[in-house]
Write a protein that holds these residues in place. Structure first.
Motif, PDB file in Angstrom:
ATOM      1  N   ASN A 152      66.702 -55.869 -58.502  1.00 54.73           N
ATOM      2  CA  ASN A 152      67.549 -55.364 -59.584  1.00 54.73           C
ATOM      3  C   ASN A 152      67.808 -56.405 -60.663  1.00 54.73           C
ATOM      4  O   ASN A 152      68.848 -56.390 -61.327  1.00 54.73           O
ATOM      5  N   SER A 153      66.897 -57.326 -60.853  1.00 54.54           N
ATOM      6  CA  SER A 153      67.037 -58.326 -61.905  1.00 54.54           C
ATOM      7  C   SER A 153      65.834 -58.230 -62.836  1.00 54.54           C
ATOM      8  O   SER A 153      64.697 -58.196 -62.380  1.00 54.54           O
ATOM      9  N   PHE A 154      66.092 -58.189 -64.129  1.00 56.89           N
ATOM     10  CA  PHE A 154      64.991 -58.080 -65.070  1.00 56.89           C
ATOM     11  C   PHE A 154      65.427 -58.582 -66.433  1.00 56.89           C
ATOM     12  O   PHE A 154      66.610 -58.803 -66.693  1.00 56.89           O
ATOM     13  N   SER A 155      64.467 -58.781 -67.306  1.00 55.66           N
ATOM     14  CA  SER A 155      64.766 -59.152 -68.684  1.00 55.66           C
ATOM     15  C   SER A 155      63.982 -58.236 -69.605  1.00 55.66           C
ATOM     16  O   SER A 155      63.025 -57.583 -69.185  1.00 55.66           O
ATOM     17  N   CYS A 156      64.416 -58.162 -70.840  1.00 55.73           N
ATOM     18  CA  CYS A 156      63.749 -57.257 -71.767  1.00 55.73           C
ATOM     19  C   CYS A 156      63.650 -57.917 -73.125  1.00 55.73           C
ATOM     20  O   CYS A 156      64.335 -58.887 -73.416  1.00 55.73           O
ATOM     21  N   TRP A 157      62.807 -57.381 -73.936  1.00 53.55           N
ATOM     22  CA  TRP A 157      62.658 -57.858 -75.311  1.00 53.55           C
ATOM     23  C   TRP A 157      62.797 -56.678 -76.248  1.00 53.55           C
ATOM     24  O   TRP A 157      62.072 -55.690 -76.120  1.00 53.55           O
ATOM     25  N   GLU A 158      63.751 -56.736 -77.117  1.00 52.58           N
ATOM     26  CA  GLU A 158      63.968 -55.765 -78.178  1.00 52.58           C
ATOM     27  C   GLU A 158      64.463 -54.414 -77.724  1.00 52.58           C
ATOM     28  O   GLU A 158      64.499 -53.481 -78.508  1.00 52.58           O
ATOM     29  N   GLY A 159      64.826 -54.279 -76.491  1.00 54.15           N
ATOM     30  CA  GLY A 159      65.361 -52.983 -76.083  1.00 54.15           C
ATOM     31  C   GLY A 159      64.294 -52.093 -75.512  1.00 54.15           C
ATOM     32  O   GLY A 159      63.896 -52.243 -74.383  1.00 54.15           O
TER      33      GLY A 159
END
Length: 376
Positions: free
Chosen positions: A302-309
């Motif tokens: 349940n851990s993540f990162s995103c770019w720009e939505g």
């Protein structure tokens, strides 16, 4: 969950968060299910179990690489140049994966030769990978594995230096980001931002004696006495190919942003909130499931990162498409995150290129509004 364009514009719910170049993304109203040979429902998040060794192998080499994006091409080229025999299998018709469509390599913490010479590091003037990871902690709600992530920062800088040593690889440092030379000079658009670099790495791998098999999909791993010894793949005609890797098998098959079952099981906060799949339509998580089937562990639940939505009009009056090309114009109008809350309803901080040393943000470049959270 239900979320249409109207309720979003009213500000009633959540932001769109999803993967672009950095990893995972996507969700849908219902996770899909497959049916096995017995007619029973089976989730596309289930492990793909390995096979026993065949009576005879079709191919035997030192190393088998699955996937030929940036990671797979690096593994293939390095192994071949080191004297190992290598076969790389790629399910698509060309190498490069999502890397071909990336804008560049972000070496934000420093550590490369160029950055060391210029004193371009973050958060201080000298490369300190542990300090960099610790500085990122609040943005990831302290969910990072510090030793592992620090090793990634060290290896990333070493990999860039190694690539720069290949005279035909057209990378230039600016120095926070390493761009394809043609992009930096305005001769190549950002849609295929790493096109020249990917092609050059493919040529280097082939020149070193590696074999790259396109339109060849790895179906599962082959395990003997608890050790992965090879793969079973299928070519474009459906013929099975058993390839043995005497020194090992490297899985570089991309993410699983297009597999909503995997998102729902392993990254539920992403599944519940992100409406856009990607970063490319072929990121279906097969290699992740193969690893699970062979007994591999995983981290970052349940851990993540995103770019720009990554908000897309999947619901409501949208076109119903689960995936849009990353540079799709309408998508870009809707992808900037404006409100992200953690579990305590605190606004999640944005981590962007503006946090870097200003003198090394060339030509107004920043890392974009990158938002990160382990759980929103």
């Amino acid at each position: 969950m239900e979320l249409d364009r109207r309720s979003f514009l009213k500000g009633a719910a959540i932001t769109g968060g999803a993967a672009a170049l950095f990893g995972v993304a996507g969700c849908g109203p219902v996770a899909t299910e497959a049916v096995d040979s017995n007619g029973e429902a089976r989730s596309e998040a289930d492990p793909i179990l390995p096979l026993d060794p065949p009576a005879s192998w079709d191919r035997e080499v030192d190393l088998v690489v699955v996937g030929t994006g940036g990671g797979g091409l690096a593994a293939t080229t390095l192994a071949a140049e080191s004297g190992s025999s290598v076969i790389a299998v790629e399910k698509e018709g060309t190498v490069g994966g999502a890397t071909r469509h990336a804008l560049g390599y972000v070496i934000f913490a420093g550590g490369s030769k160029l950055q060391n010479e210029l004193g371009a590091a973050w958060p201080g003037p000298e490369f300190d990978p542990v300090a960099s990871v610790n500085e990122l902690g609040p943005y990831y709600q302290y969910s990072l594995n510090v030793p592992m992530y620090a090793n990634v920062l060290v290896a990333g800088a070493e990999c860039i230096d190694w690539m720069m040593e290949h005279k035909d690889v057209p990378l230039v440092g600016v120095p926070r980001v390493y761009f394809d030379k043609e992009v930096a000079e305005g001769r190549q658009n950002a849609v295929l931002g790493m096109n020249g670099t990917v092609n050059a790495m493919e040529a280097a791998a082939l020149a070193a004696g590696a074999e790259i098999m396109l339109n060849t999909k790895c179906e599962t791993l082959v395990v003997e006495d608890g050790v992965v010894v090879g793969i079973m793949a299928k070519d474009a005609d459906g013929n099975e190919i058993y390839a043995k890797g005497a020194k090992g098998v490297v899985l570089c098959g991309g993410g699983f942003g297009m597999n909503r079952d995997l998102l729902k099981r392993y990254i539920p906060s992403c599944y519940e909130q992100a409406l856009q799949g990607g970063p490319m339509p072929f990121h279906t998580g097969d290699t992740f499931r193969m690893g699970l089937g062979a007994g591999a562990d995983y981290a970052g639940l349940n851990s993540f990162s995103c770019w720009e939505g990554g908000l897309d009009e999947y619901y409501g009056d949208g076109d119903g498409s689960y995936w849009h090309y990353f540079w799709n114009g309408p998508r870009q109008l809707l992808t900037n995150p404006w409100l992200m809350l953690d579990k305590q309803c605190n606004r999640a901080p944005y981590f962007g290129g503006y946090d870097f040393q200003e003198e090394y943000i060339n030509q107004g470049f920043s890392n974009g509004e990158v938002t990160n959270a382990s759980a929103w």
